[in-house]
Design a protein around this motif. Structure first.
Motif, PDB file in Angstrom:
ATOM      1  N   UNK A 165      -1.529   3.225  -2.348  1.00  0.00           N
ATOM      2  CA  UNK A 165      -2.742   3.450  -1.554  1.00  0.00           C
ATOM      3  C   UNK A 165      -3.557   4.614  -2.119  1.00  0.00           C
ATOM      4  N   UNK A 166      -2.878   5.596  -2.726  1.00  0.00           N
ATOM      5  CA  UNK A 166      -3.581   6.722  -3.344  1.00  0.00           C
ATOM      6  C   UNK A 166      -4.410   6.261  -4.540  1.00  0.00           C
ATOM      7  N   UNK A 167      -3.830   5.366  -5.350  1.00  0.00           N
ATOM      8  CA  UNK A 167      -4.569   4.822  -6.502  1.00  0.00           C
ATOM      9  C   UNK A 167      -5.687   3.912  -6.025  1.00  0.00           C
ATOM     10  N   UNK A 168      -5.396   3.116  -5.008  1.00  0.00           N
ATOM     11  CA  UNK A 168      -6.388   2.186  -4.474  1.00  0.00           C
ATOM     12  C   UNK A 168      -7.606   2.925  -3.932  1.00  0.00           C
ATOM     13  N   UNK A 169      -7.383   4.058  -3.295  1.00  0.00           N
ATOM     14  CA  UNK A 169      -8.488   4.826  -2.715  1.00  0.00           C
ATOM     15  C   UNK A 169      -8.988   5.936  -3.638  1.00  0.00           C
ATOM     16  N   UNK A 170      -8.468   5.958  -4.871  1.00  0.00           N
ATOM     17  CA  UNK A 170      -8.891   6.904  -5.912  1.00  0.00           C
ATOM     18  C   UNK A 170      -8.843   8.355  -5.452  1.00  0.00           C
ATOM     19  N   UNK A 171      -7.721   8.734  -4.895  1.00  0.00           N
ATOM     20  CA  UNK A 171      -7.544  10.106  -4.412  1.00  0.00           C
ATOM     21  C   UNK A 171      -7.313  11.077  -5.565  1.00  0.00           C
ATOM     22  N   UNK A 172      -7.473  12.342  -5.265  1.00  0.00           N
ATOM     23  CA  UNK A 172      -7.071  13.401  -6.174  1.00  0.00           C
ATOM     24  C   UNK A 172      -5.614  13.725  -5.888  1.00  0.00           C
ATOM     25  N   UNK A 173      -4.813  13.836  -6.947  1.00  0.00           N
ATOM     26  CA  UNK A 173      -3.414  14.243  -6.813  1.00  0.00           C
ATOM     27  C   UNK A 173      -3.199  15.491  -7.650  1.00  0.00           C
TER      28      UNK A 173
ATOM     29  N   UNK B 135       0.819  -1.213   0.000  1.00  0.00           N
ATOM     30  CA  UNK B 135       0.000   0.000   0.000  1.00  0.00           C
ATOM     31  C   UNK B 135       0.851   1.261   0.000  1.00  0.00           C
ATOM     32  N   UNK B 136       2.006   1.203   0.642  1.00  0.00           N
ATOM     33  CA  UNK B 136       2.828   2.394   0.805  1.00  0.00           C
ATOM     34  C   UNK B 136       4.041   2.405  -0.129  1.00  0.00           C
ATOM     35  N   UNK B 137       3.976   1.605  -1.184  1.00  0.00           N
ATOM     36  CA  UNK B 137       5.005   1.589  -2.207  1.00  0.00           C
ATOM     37  C   UNK B 137       4.796   2.773  -3.149  1.00  0.00           C
ATOM     38  N   UNK B 138       5.885   3.436  -3.487  1.00  0.00           N
ATOM     39  CA  UNK B 138       5.823   4.583  -4.394  1.00  0.00           C
ATOM     40  C   UNK B 138       5.960   4.122  -5.833  1.00  0.00           C
ATOM     41  N   UNK B 139       5.129   4.684  -6.709  1.00  0.00           N
ATOM     42  CA  UNK B 139       5.214   4.420  -8.145  1.00  0.00           C
ATOM     43  C   UNK B 139       5.216   5.753  -8.883  1.00  0.00           C
ATOM     44  N   UNK B 140       5.743   5.746 -10.082  1.00  0.00           N
ATOM     45  CA  UNK B 140       5.766   6.955 -10.911  1.00  0.00           C
ATOM     46  C   UNK B 140       4.591   6.938 -11.881  1.00  0.00           C
ATOM     47  N   UNK B 141       3.961   8.093 -12.031  1.00  0.00           N
ATOM     48  CA  UNK B 141       2.903   8.266 -13.025  1.00  0.00           C
ATOM     49  C   UNK B 141       3.197   9.528 -13.819  1.00  0.00           C
ATOM     50  N   UNK B 142       2.539   9.668 -14.937  1.00  0.00           N
ATOM     51  CA  UNK B 142       2.692  10.863 -15.763  1.00  0.00           C
ATOM     52  C   UNK B 142       1.390  11.632 -15.796  1.00  0.00           C
ATOM     53  N   UNK B 143       1.499  12.940 -15.732  1.00  0.00           N
ATOM     54  CA  UNK B 143       0.331  13.808 -15.844  1.00  0.00           C
ATOM     55  C   UNK B 143      -0.285  13.633 -17.232  1.00  0.00           C
ATOM     56  N   UNK B 144      -1.599  13.457 -17.312  1.00  0.00           N
ATOM     57  CA  UNK B 144      -2.230  13.282 -18.624  1.00  0.00           C
ATOM     58  C   UNK B 144      -2.216  14.551 -19.476  1.00  0.00           C
ATOM     59  N   UNK B 145      -1.997  15.694 -18.860  1.00  0.00           N
ATOM     60  CA  UNK B 145      -2.001  16.956 -19.600  1.00  0.00           C
ATOM     61  C   UNK B 145      -0.606  17.334 -20.111  1.00  0.00           C
ATOM     62  N   UNK B 146       0.382  17.304 -19.208  1.00  0.00           N
ATOM     63  CA  UNK B 146       1.711  17.804 -19.583  1.00  0.00           C
ATOM     64  C   UNK B 146       2.800  16.723 -19.591  1.00  0.00           C
ATOM     65  N   UNK B 147       2.446  15.500 -19.241  1.00  0.00           N
ATOM     66  CA  UNK B 147       3.348  14.346 -19.203  1.00  0.00           C
ATOM     67  C   UNK B 147       4.436  14.443 -18.128  1.00  0.00           C
TER      68      UNK B 147
ATOM     69  N   UNK C 200       5.681  12.179 -11.828  1.00  0.00           N
ATOM     70  CA  UNK C 200       5.773  12.362 -10.388  1.00  0.00           C
ATOM     71  C   UNK C 200       5.353  11.080  -9.699  1.00  0.00           C
ATOM     72  N   UNK C 201       5.606  11.005  -8.405  1.00  0.00           N
ATOM     73  CA  UNK C 201       5.377   9.773  -7.652  1.00  0.00           C
ATOM     74  C   UNK C 201       4.131   9.855  -6.785  1.00  0.00           C
ATOM     75  N   UNK C 202       3.448   8.716  -6.700  1.00  0.00           N
ATOM     76  CA  UNK C 202       2.312   8.553  -5.789  1.00  0.00           C
ATOM     77  C   UNK C 202       2.489   7.226  -5.065  1.00  0.00           C
ATOM     78  N   UNK C 203       1.769   7.031  -3.985  1.00  0.00           N
ATOM     79  CA  UNK C 203       1.759   5.735  -3.320  1.00  0.00           C
ATOM     80  C   UNK C 203       0.595   4.918  -3.864  1.00  0.00           C
TER      81      UNK C 203
END
Length: 74
Positions: free
Chosen positions: A25-33, A5-17, A20-23
């Motif tokens: 658990x953020x994806x699992x709980x569908x948070x706003x970043x 749950x607390x593992x960091x992964x990299x994602x890309x912004x859909x607008x500007x690419x 940045x990193x999220x955990x």
């Protein structure tokens, strides 16, 4: 024990690419970043519960491995 749950992964912004990193658990709980580059608020989605299911499956497998090693010398 490792908790994914607390593992960091990299994602890309859909607008500007911007990457940045999220955990997980953020994806699992569908948070706003927030993209720190273009200031876009991104709603994370786990529409098919793949993050939720994957994390739970791996965590359960790790528990099983841990139990095997605990009982190995008995």
């Amino acid at each position: 024990m490792i908790n994914l749950n607390y593992t960091w992964i990299s994602i890309n912004c859909p607008k500007c690419s911007y990457e940045f990193d999220i955990q997980l658990i953020d994806a699992k709980s569908e948070k706003n970043v927030y993209c720190h580059n273009c200031k876009l608020t991104i709603r994370l989605q786990d529409s098919e519960a793949s993050v939720h299911t994957g994390i739970d499956s791996v965590n359960n497998a790790m528990k099983e491995v841990e139990n095997i090693f605990k009982n190995f010398g008995k």
